[in-house]
Scaffold this motif. Structure first.
Motif, PDB file in Angstrom:
ATOM      1  N   ARG A  84     -12.027  18.266  10.294  1.00 19.04           N
ATOM      2  CA  ARG A  84     -11.248  19.500  10.451  1.00 19.04           C
ATOM      3  C   ARG A  84     -11.643  20.569   9.433  1.00 19.04           C
ATOM      4  O   ARG A  84     -11.100  21.663   9.443  1.00 19.04           O
ATOM      5  CB  ARG A  84      -9.755  19.186  10.327  1.00 19.04           C
ATOM      6  N   GLN A  85     -12.585  20.223   8.547  1.00 19.63           N
ATOM      7  CA  GLN A  85     -13.131  21.140   7.539  1.00 19.63           C
ATOM      8  C   GLN A  85     -12.043  21.725   6.637  1.00 19.63           C
ATOM      9  O   GLN A  85     -12.044  22.900   6.299  1.00 19.63           O
ATOM     10  CB  GLN A  85     -13.933  22.258   8.216  1.00 19.63           C
ATOM     11  N   VAL A  86     -11.099  20.845   6.268  1.00 18.11           N
ATOM     12  CA  VAL A  86     -10.091  21.240   5.289  1.00 18.11           C
ATOM     13  C   VAL A  86     -10.770  21.305   3.927  1.00 18.11           C
ATOM     14  O   VAL A  86     -11.474  20.374   3.537  1.00 18.11           O
ATOM     15  CB  VAL A  86      -8.931  20.232   5.260  1.00 18.11           C
ATOM     16  N   PRO A  87     -10.612  22.374   3.152  1.00 15.53           N
ATOM     17  CA  PRO A  87     -11.297  22.506   1.862  1.00 15.53           C
ATOM     18  C   PRO A  87     -10.953  21.372   0.909  1.00 15.53           C
ATOM     19  O   PRO A  87      -9.873  20.789   0.972  1.00 15.53           O
ATOM     20  CB  PRO A  87     -10.786  23.853   1.325  1.00 15.53           C
ATOM     21  N   GLU A  88     -11.905  21.078   0.025  1.00 15.92           N
ATOM     22  CA  GLU A  88     -11.724  20.012  -0.955  1.00 15.92           C
ATOM     23  C   GLU A  88     -10.493  20.241  -1.832  1.00 15.92           C
ATOM     24  O   GLU A  88      -9.792  19.307  -2.188  1.00 15.92           O
ATOM     25  CB  GLU A  88     -12.970  19.907  -1.855  1.00 15.92           C
ATOM     26  N   ASP A  89     -10.234  21.507  -2.195  1.00 13.27           N
ATOM     27  CA  ASP A  89      -9.107  21.769  -3.093  1.00 13.27           C
ATOM     28  C   ASP A  89      -7.768  21.576  -2.399  1.00 13.27           C
ATOM     29  O   ASP A  89      -6.717  21.568  -3.037  1.00 13.27           O
ATOM     30  CB  ASP A  89      -9.199  23.178  -3.687  1.00 13.27           C
ATOM     31  N   ALA A  90      -7.797  21.424  -1.072  1.00 13.90           N
ATOM     32  CA  ALA A  90      -6.566  21.151  -0.337  1.00 13.90           C
ATOM     33  C   ALA A  90      -6.529  19.708   0.159  1.00 13.90           C
ATOM     34  O   ALA A  90      -5.698  19.336   0.975  1.00 13.90           O
ATOM     35  CB  ALA A  90      -6.446  22.101   0.866  1.00 13.90           C
ATOM     36  N   ALA A  91      -7.461  18.885  -0.378  1.00 10.55           N
ATOM     37  CA  ALA A  91      -7.583  17.514   0.109  1.00 10.55           C
ATOM     38  C   ALA A  91      -6.347  16.673  -0.183  1.00 10.55           C
ATOM     39  O   ALA A  91      -6.106  15.656   0.463  1.00 10.55           O
ATOM     40  CB  ALA A  91      -8.813  16.843  -0.490  1.00 10.55           C
ATOM     41  N   GLY A  92      -5.561  17.083  -1.166  1.00  8.39           N
ATOM     42  CA  GLY A  92      -4.370  16.326  -1.513  1.00  8.39           C
ATOM     43  C   GLY A  92      -3.404  16.179  -0.356  1.00  8.39           C
ATOM     44  O   GLY A  92      -2.635  15.230  -0.295  1.00  8.39           O
ATOM     45  N   SER A  93      -3.446  17.152   0.574  1.00  5.00           N
ATOM     46  CA  SER A  93      -2.561  17.069   1.725  1.00  5.00           C
ATOM     47  C   SER A  93      -3.036  16.025   2.732  1.00  5.00           C
ATOM     48  O   SER A  93      -2.311  15.679   3.643  1.00  5.00           O
ATOM     49  CB  SER A  93      -2.480  18.438   2.423  1.00  5.00           C
ATOM     50  N   TYR A  94      -4.261  15.552   2.540  1.00  6.63           N
ATOM     51  CA  TYR A  94      -4.822  14.542   3.436  1.00  6.63           C
ATOM     52  C   TYR A  94      -5.125  13.242   2.681  1.00  6.63           C
ATOM     53  O   TYR A  94      -4.625  12.177   3.020  1.00  6.63           O
ATOM     54  CB  TYR A  94      -6.123  15.054   4.068  1.00  6.63           C
ATOM     55  N   VAL A  95      -5.994  13.371   1.659  1.00  7.08           N
ATOM     56  CA  VAL A  95      -6.542  12.197   0.990  1.00  7.08           C
ATOM     57  C   VAL A  95      -5.739  11.891  -0.266  1.00  7.08           C
ATOM     58  O   VAL A  95      -6.195  12.081  -1.393  1.00  7.08           O
ATOM     59  CB  VAL A  95      -8.030  12.405   0.660  1.00  7.08           C
ATOM     60  N   SER A  96      -4.534  11.435  -0.069  1.00  8.83           N
ATOM     61  CA  SER A  96      -3.639  11.081  -1.164  1.00  8.83           C
ATOM     62  C   SER A  96      -2.700   9.994  -0.674  1.00  8.83           C
ATOM     63  O   SER A  96      -2.284  10.009   0.492  1.00  8.83           O
ATOM     64  CB  SER A  96      -2.834  12.304  -1.616  1.00  8.83           C
ATOM     65  N   GLU A  97      -2.380   9.052  -1.552  1.00  9.30           N
ATOM     66  CA  GLU A  97      -1.503   7.959  -1.139  1.00  9.30           C
ATOM     67  C   GLU A  97      -0.097   8.430  -0.809  1.00  9.30           C
ATOM     68  O   GLU A  97       0.685   7.693  -0.210  1.00  9.30           O
ATOM     69  CB  GLU A  97      -1.470   6.895  -2.241  1.00  9.30           C
ATOM     70  N   LYS A  98       0.240   9.655  -1.203  1.00 10.65           N
ATOM     71  CA  LYS A  98       1.553  10.218  -0.887  1.00 10.65           C
ATOM     72  C   LYS A  98       1.526  11.117   0.338  1.00 10.65           C
ATOM     73  O   LYS A  98       2.583  11.590   0.776  1.00 10.65           O
ATOM     74  CB  LYS A  98       2.072  11.017  -2.096  1.00 10.65           C
ATOM     75  N   SER A  99       0.349  11.377   0.894  1.00  4.41           N
ATOM     76  CA  SER A  99       0.258  12.301   2.023  1.00  4.41           C
ATOM     77  C   SER A  99       0.724  11.634   3.315  1.00  4.41           C
ATOM     78  O   SER A  99       0.620  10.410   3.483  1.00  4.41           O
ATOM     79  CB  SER A  99      -1.179  12.797   2.188  1.00  4.41           C
ATOM     80  N   TRP A 100       1.205  12.450   4.237  1.00  5.77           N
ATOM     81  CA  TRP A 100       1.671  11.908   5.506  1.00  5.77           C
ATOM     82  C   TRP A 100       0.499  11.380   6.327  1.00  5.77           C
ATOM     83  O   TRP A 100       0.662  10.453   7.139  1.00  5.77           O
ATOM     84  CB  TRP A 100       2.438  12.974   6.300  1.00  5.77           C
ATOM     85  N   VAL A 158       0.827  -1.205   0.000  1.00  9.04           N
ATOM     86  CA  VAL A 158       0.000   0.000   0.000  1.00  9.04           C
ATOM     87  C   VAL A 158       0.863   1.258   0.000  1.00  9.04           C
ATOM     88  O   VAL A 158       0.546   2.248  -0.667  1.00  9.04           O
ATOM     89  CB  VAL A 158      -0.954   0.008   1.211  1.00  9.04           C
ATOM     90  N   LEU A 159       1.954   1.223   0.740  1.00  5.28           N
ATOM     91  CA  LEU A 159       2.808   2.406   0.853  1.00  5.28           C
ATOM     92  C   LEU A 159       3.660   2.635  -0.383  1.00  5.28           C
ATOM     93  O   LEU A 159       4.123   3.747  -0.626  1.00  5.28           O
ATOM     94  CB  LEU A 159       3.725   2.268   2.075  1.00  5.28           C
ATOM     95  N   TYR A 160       3.862   1.593  -1.190  1.00  5.57           N
ATOM     96  CA  TYR A 160       4.732   1.719  -2.347  1.00  5.57           C
ATOM     97  C   TYR A 160       3.973   2.297  -3.529  1.00  5.57           C
ATOM     98  O   TYR A 160       2.918   1.826  -3.919  1.00  5.57           O
ATOM     99  CB  TYR A 160       5.305   0.362  -2.744  1.00  5.57           C
ATOM    100  N   GLY A 161       4.526   3.335  -4.112  1.00  6.85           N
ATOM    101  CA  GLY A 161       3.981   3.877  -5.357  1.00  6.85           C
ATOM    102  C   GLY A 161       2.622   4.535  -5.203  1.00  6.85           C
ATOM    103  O   GLY A 161       2.105   4.744  -4.102  1.00  6.85           O
ATOM    104  N   ARG A 162       2.020   4.852  -6.353  1.00 11.33           N
ATOM    105  CA  ARG A 162       0.734   5.518  -6.384  1.00 11.33           C
ATOM    106  C   ARG A 162      -0.362   4.520  -6.708  1.00 11.33           C
ATOM    107  O   ARG A 162      -0.136   3.311  -6.767  1.00 11.33           O
ATOM    108  CB  ARG A 162       0.761   6.656  -7.407  1.00 11.33           C
ATOM    109  N   TYR A 163      -1.573   5.056  -6.960  1.00 11.53           N
ATOM    110  CA  TYR A 163      -2.729   4.200  -7.158  1.00 11.53           C
ATOM    111  C   TYR A 163      -2.523   3.223  -8.314  1.00 11.53           C
ATOM    112  O   TYR A 163      -2.939   2.065  -8.230  1.00 11.53           O
ATOM    113  CB  TYR A 163      -3.988   5.036  -7.415  1.00 11.53           C
TER     114      TYR A 163
END
Length: 430
Positions: free
Chosen positions: A328-344, A149-154
């Motif tokens: 936390r009501q993070v905007p959708e356009d900033a979701a990459g910082s959360y909902v991404s296989e590369k995000s911390w 799961v941690l290796y690579g992207r989708y």
């Protein structure tokens, strides 16, 4: 025209799928991931246990259950295409407290899921190689699943899951073929094909209907659709074919598993209870068909559970990341910082699943862990069905993507069924 309508109606030329069936089939992926994730040891146990009592007579129950789950999955994908938001984000528009509840559910599942499934997969390894202890094998399997799961992207993850599909479904169909080739009582087998209604309570039938296919994986389907960039109305037919392919593959798996159960358990008085009983089935298989078939069954058992473990880690990391983002009501356009296989955040939740797996595996109670996962996971589907009934009947959804009468009727039936199933699951577990 609302923003949602404009989004659904607009389709950039470069975003349109290739025409024709061959072009459409080339895009399939999220449904294959869902199929690999959804089918686990529980589906094998359900199918073989049903076959031990009724032979092939309960296939209609599996077909009905998978058809209902297809409608729910299609609605999850259609909601994303219509709104551009995931189902967790949609849940918040129904009730602000629901993402908090889902986060708790997903967190509980994440804490016990890996330990339960890695222990069950290790049981297959230990049965095949008695010298290998279950606990160390469980830890190694959990680490390998998290690493995938941690290796690579989708794209890399999807390709890996396609290989799991090819292996575990191919192996199970092969086992079914071997079973049929050595079948002695063809008359009894053919007679068992007659659809049967199990004697006893209607609740038992509902439990059987809900016992095949996934739970959290259905909710995660929108993330895999998003990764494929199916974000305009032109992609709806592709998404529906993709979801239908997923459940068609699962149904073939159920048929194959039921054939194996009918051939070796039906009418013998034996029953399959839990993963221990499933592993024990390898002995009569080996006695009747030889050691090669026994090995094949245990390898299939291992592949089925391991694929579900890998897909589950990915699905839960997405669901937890998005739940936290929504809370936390993070905007959708900033979701990459959360909902991404590369995000911390995503990687952190994968590591949480892994750490919990390693810690809890020392409890030595894999079946109890699976029961906790099943009980809590069963609560997700009623919330999902109810949410989709609200979201996809709103006027801000373009008409062609709203629920029709059939979709609403099936989702209402699904909601009622999942509520009963959740109650039964909780009572059986606790």
């Amino acid at each position: 025209m609302t923003e949602v309508q404009a989004k659904a109606d607009y389709s950039p030329p470069t975003a349109r799928p290739a025409p024709g069936w061959r072009g459409r089939l080339s895009y399939l992926g999220p449904g294959l991931v869902l199929a690999a994730t959804s089918v686990g040891a529980g589906d094998m146990i359900t199918s073989i246990s049903g076959a031990s009592l009724y032979g092939m007579g309960l296939l209609w129950v599996a077909a009905l259950g998978l058809s209902i789950k297809f409608v729910v999955t299609e609605a999850v994908g259609r909601h994303y295409i219509a709104s551009g938001t995931t189902i967790v984000a949609g849940v918040r528009t129904v009730a602000a407290w629901l993402p908090h509840l889902l986060f708790v559910f997903f967190l509980v599942v994440a804490l016990v899921y890996g330990a339960g499934l890695s222990s069950v997969a290790a049981l297959a390894v230990s049965t095949l190689f008695p010298a290998i202890p279950v606990v160390p094998a469980s830890i190694v399997i959990a680490i390998l699943a998290a690493a995938i799961v941690l290796y690579g992207r989708y794209t890399a993850f999807e390709q890996t899951m396609k290989w799991f599909i090819l292996l575990k479904f191919g192996l199970m169909v092969t086992l079914a073929g071997i079973t049929l080739a050595h079948l002695d009582d063809w008359g009894g087998f053919v007679q068992s094909l007659r659809p049967t209604f199990p004697s006893g309570s209607l609740i038992d039938v509902v439990a059987l209907i809900g016992g095949v296919g996934g739970t959290a994986g259905i909710a995660a389907y929108s993330y895999w659709v998003r990764e494929k960039k199916w974000n305009t109305r032109d992609w709806v037919p592709i998404m529906r074919i993709d979801a239908a392919t997923s459940y068609a593959i699962v149904f073939v798996f159920v048929i194959a598993t039921t054939i194996v159960g009918t051939g070796f358990v039906y009418g013998t008085g034996r029953s399959i209870k839990g993963a221990d009983g499933l592993a024990a089935l390898s002995e009569p298989l080996g006695a009747d068909l030889g050691s090669a078939t026994r090995v094949l069954f245990l390898v299939t058992f291992f592949m089925v559970v391991t694929a579900a473990l890998v897909g589950g880690f990915n699905a839960l990391a997405y669901l937890l990341s998005d739940s936290l983002r929504t809370i936390r009501q993070v905007p959708e356009d900033a979701a990459g910082s959360y909902v991404s296989e590369k995000s911390w955040v995503f990687r952190g939740f994968v590591l949480l699943c892994l750490t919990s797996s390693i810690v809890l595996v020392f409890t030595g109670r894999p079946v109890a862990l699976v029961l906790v996962y099943a009980a809590v996971g069963s609560l997700v589907l009623p919330i999902l069905s109810a949410t989709l009934l609200v979201l996809l009947n709103r006027k801000n959804v373009t008409v062609s993507l709203r629920n029709g009468l059939a979709s609403n009727a099936i989702l209402i039936a699904a909601l009622a069924m999942f509520v009963v199933l959740a109650a039964v699951q909780i009572m059986e577990s606790f």
